[in-house]
Design an enzyme around this catalytic site. Sequence first.
Site, PDB file in Angstrom:
ATOM      1  N   GLY A 243       0.760  -1.247   0.000  1.00  0.00           N
ATOM      2  CA  GLY A 243       0.000   0.000   0.000  1.00  0.00           C
ATOM      3  C   GLY A 243       0.783   1.286   0.000  1.00  0.00           C
ATOM      4  N   PRO A 280       4.907  -5.249  -0.594  1.00  0.00           N
ATOM      5  CA  PRO A 280       4.906  -4.089  -1.490  1.00  0.00           C
ATOM      6  C   PRO A 280       4.746  -4.508  -2.955  1.00  0.00           C
ATOM      7  CG  PRO A 280       7.153  -4.652  -0.888  1.00  0.00           C
ATOM      8  CD  PRO A 280       6.265  -5.593  -0.131  1.00  0.00           C
ATOM      9  N   ARG A 282       3.393  -1.721  -5.783  1.00  0.00           N
ATOM     10  CA  ARG A 282       3.610  -0.476  -6.512  1.00  0.00           C
ATOM     11  C   ARG A 282       4.952   0.181  -6.157  1.00  0.00           C
ATOM     12  NH1 ARG A 282      -0.939   2.613  -8.074  1.00  0.00           N
ATOM     13  NH2 ARG A 282      -2.076   1.551  -6.420  1.00  0.00           N
ATOM     14  N   ARG A 318      -5.367   2.688 -16.010  1.00  0.00           N
ATOM     15  CA  ARG A 318      -5.432   3.427 -14.749  1.00  0.00           C
ATOM     16  C   ARG A 318      -6.092   4.812 -14.875  1.00  0.00           C
ATOM     17  NH1 ARG A 318      -2.035   4.797 -11.715  1.00  0.00           N
ATOM     18  NH2 ARG A 318      -2.980   4.044  -9.792  1.00  0.00           N
ATOM     19  N   TYR A 322      -9.336   4.936 -12.613  1.00  0.00           N
ATOM     20  CA  TYR A 322      -9.200   5.629 -11.321  1.00  0.00           C
ATOM     21  C   TYR A 322      -8.946   7.128 -11.470  1.00  0.00           C
ATOM     22  CZ  TYR A 322      -7.466   0.826 -10.566  1.00  0.00           C
ATOM     23  OH  TYR A 322      -7.282  -0.525 -10.581  1.00  0.00           O
ATOM     24  N   CYS A 350     -12.539   3.431 -29.047  1.00  0.00           N
ATOM     25  CA  CYS A 350     -13.791   4.167 -29.277  1.00  0.00           C
ATOM     26  C   CYS A 350     -14.571   4.404 -27.995  1.00  0.00           C
ATOM     27  CB  CYS A 350     -14.635   3.403 -30.280  1.00  0.00           C
ATOM     28  SG  CYS A 350     -13.703   3.146 -31.780  1.00  0.00           S
ATOM     29  N   GLU A 351     -13.986   5.153 -27.080  1.00  0.00           N
ATOM     30  CA  GLU A 351     -14.658   5.527 -25.831  1.00  0.00           C
ATOM     31  C   GLU A 351     -14.117   6.879 -25.395  1.00  0.00           C
ATOM     32  OE1 GLU A 351     -15.526   3.127 -22.664  1.00  0.00           O
ATOM     33  OE2 GLU A 351     -15.302   1.231 -23.731  1.00  0.00           O
ATOM     34  N   TYR A 379       0.647  -2.232 -12.190  1.00  0.00           N
ATOM     35  CA  TYR A 379      -0.763  -2.202 -12.585  1.00  0.00           C
ATOM     36  C   TYR A 379      -0.948  -1.614 -13.979  1.00  0.00           C
ATOM     37  CZ  TYR A 379      -0.954  -3.054  -7.587  1.00  0.00           C
ATOM     38  OH  TYR A 379      -0.729  -3.571  -6.335  1.00  0.00           O
TER      39      TYR A 379
HETATM   40  N1  LLP Z   1      -1.271  -7.129  -0.635  1.00  0.00           N
HETATM   41  C1  LLP Z   1      -2.558  -7.291  -0.965  1.00  0.00           C
HETATM   42  C2  LLP Z   1      -3.376  -8.268  -0.231  1.00  0.00           C
HETATM   43  C3  LLP Z   1      -3.119  -6.511  -1.992  1.00  0.00           C
HETATM   44  O1  LLP Z   1      -4.401  -6.673  -2.310  1.00  0.00           O
HETATM   45  C4  LLP Z   1      -2.312  -5.577  -2.680  1.00  0.00           C
HETATM   46  C5  LLP Z   1      -2.861  -4.748  -3.754  1.00  0.00           C
HETATM   47  C6  LLP Z   1      -0.954  -5.466  -2.316  1.00  0.00           C
HETATM   48  C7  LLP Z   1      -0.469  -6.248  -1.276  1.00  0.00           C
HETATM   49  C8  LLP Z   1      -0.011  -4.521  -3.001  1.00  0.00           C
HETATM   50  O2  LLP Z   1      -0.362  -3.205  -2.809  1.00  0.00           O
HETATM   51  P1  LLP Z   1       0.593  -2.025  -3.324  1.00  0.00           P
HETATM   52  O3  LLP Z   1       1.859  -2.093  -2.499  1.00  0.00           O
HETATM   53  O4  LLP Z   1       0.872  -2.263  -4.761  1.00  0.00           O
HETATM   54  O5  LLP Z   1      -0.188  -0.796  -3.086  1.00  0.00           O
HETATM   55  N2  LLP Z   1      -4.985  -1.661  -9.684  1.00  0.00           N
HETATM   56  C9  LLP Z   1      -4.840  -0.609  -8.690  1.00  0.00           C
HETATM   57  C10 LLP Z   1      -4.182  -1.116  -7.433  1.00  0.00           C
HETATM   58  C11 LLP Z   1      -4.897  -2.286  -6.793  1.00  0.00           C
HETATM   59  C12 LLP Z   1      -4.180  -2.813  -5.579  1.00  0.00           C
HETATM   60  C13 LLP Z   1      -4.741  -4.118  -5.185  1.00  0.00           C
HETATM   61  N3  LLP Z   1      -4.102  -4.747  -4.074  1.00  0.00           N
HETATM   62  C14 LLP Z   1      -4.084   0.554  -9.300  1.00  0.00           C
HETATM   63  O6  LLP Z   1      -3.735   0.501 -10.481  1.00  0.00           O
HETATM   64  O7  LLP Z   1      -3.865   1.572  -8.635  1.00  0.00           O
END
Ligand code: LLP
Length: 425
Positions: A243, A280, A282, A318, A322, A350-351, A379
């Site tokens: 996150g 981690p 992202r 994305r 979002y 086409c959107e 992502y």
């Molecule tokens: N652990 C779990 C259980 C998760 O569901 C996720 C992401 C992570 C770790 C990794 O989170 P990060 O460190 O990447 O924030 N598609 C969206 C993001 C969806 C995240 C889903 N879960 C985007 O493009 O922003």
Amino acid sequence: MNHFQYKQGQLWAENVPLVEIAQSVGTPVYVYSAATFTRHFNAFTNASAGMDHLIAYSVKANSNLAILTLLAKLGAGADVVSGGELERALRAGIAPDKIVFSGVGKSKDEMRAALACNQGGGIYQFNVESVSELIALSEVATDMGTTAPVALRINPDVNAGGHEKISTGNAENKFGIDITLARAAYAKIRELPSLKVTGVDMHIGSQINTLAPFEKAMDKILDLVKVLRTDGHTVKNYDVGGGLGICYDEDTDKPPLPADYGDMVKRKTKGHDLKIIFEPGRAIAGNAGILLSKVRYIKSGGARNFLILDAAMNDLIRPALYGANHVIEPVRKKSETSEIIAYDVVGPVCETGDTFTKMREMPKMQEGDLVAIRSAGAYGAVQSSEYNTRPQVPEVLVSGDQYAVIRKRPSIQDILDREDVPNWI
Ligand code: LLP
């Protein structure tokens, strides 16, 4: 810091000019920097120094086998959420005893695969999200004559901020077990055969740009750990999820560094005798990749100036999904005196939603110019599709002065070969 920098008036990926990749592989194409992946992974390793820990890279952020192999060699574990991701992690050489299996709806087949790997030793931990899932896992493990290591994902009911579609730690989100029901759920583990408690898990959201929500959630979970231990459970692992936000735009995003985040976790968990699992995604992959695209047409004269790229929402969803803001830069640096124009940068799908950005001030562009859509390593490719029957965008990995295609662009024929027309039509 990442390794996509301007040198001699052009944007490079490490020691390879992006224009060379565009010429040899074509556009649109994702380009990743191995040195940046390495740098980001090492930043997490350094941030975790002094803690008993495991860095389980969240495979969903970028699951290419080459990327996973690179991270495996750096010592990464994996956070997987499907049988497919488990298979990828294993094939990339990630040690099964560094794999955690997350996700709100694992199938029994997926559980079986995770228990069977490692010559029957199975993976490190299942992060279980409901009592029904506990029952299913207990049945599978009993059937296989083994024991499943379990942490319960607890929903601490904190608001992590950020986009509602990627916030997961509120009580009304589908994720985890409501913190008020946690004790009863752990008691259930004791009643069920073939399960053993290894720890506790949370994941409160993604692209979180302050430490406060993490701290709040950790306070709640650490209180819970005390209660669970009093209840007699062996809580060894605390999986703090992923996150941590990244900088998409230097003008607006000031996320904490992995070192700040690590210090906070260290401070909070000191003296609690816990092994910390980080997931981690992202923070490791995001700024290690760009989407390289070409300006096909420029349409001006009306209400807006449109820069029509060959990349589209199917390649990077994305912004459409979002409202995400990705910096877009010309690959060949324009002169300081170039006229500045506000462009709507769009794709050919086409959107109306196929818009990367609106009214973005950029130096005056020409048809045929290359652009880099930044911060697309996480992502990006994993969420791409073949909408409008556009072949899925290929991926290239750069390391120093070498590069390789790590996922090919399928031909139209490849796409059509997957389909069948029944003879009764
Ligand atoms: N652990 C779990 C259980 C998760 O569901 C996720 C992401 C992570 C770790 C990794 O989170 P990060 O460190 O990447 O924030 N598609 C969206 C993001 C969806 C995240 C889903 N879960 C985007 O493009 O922003």
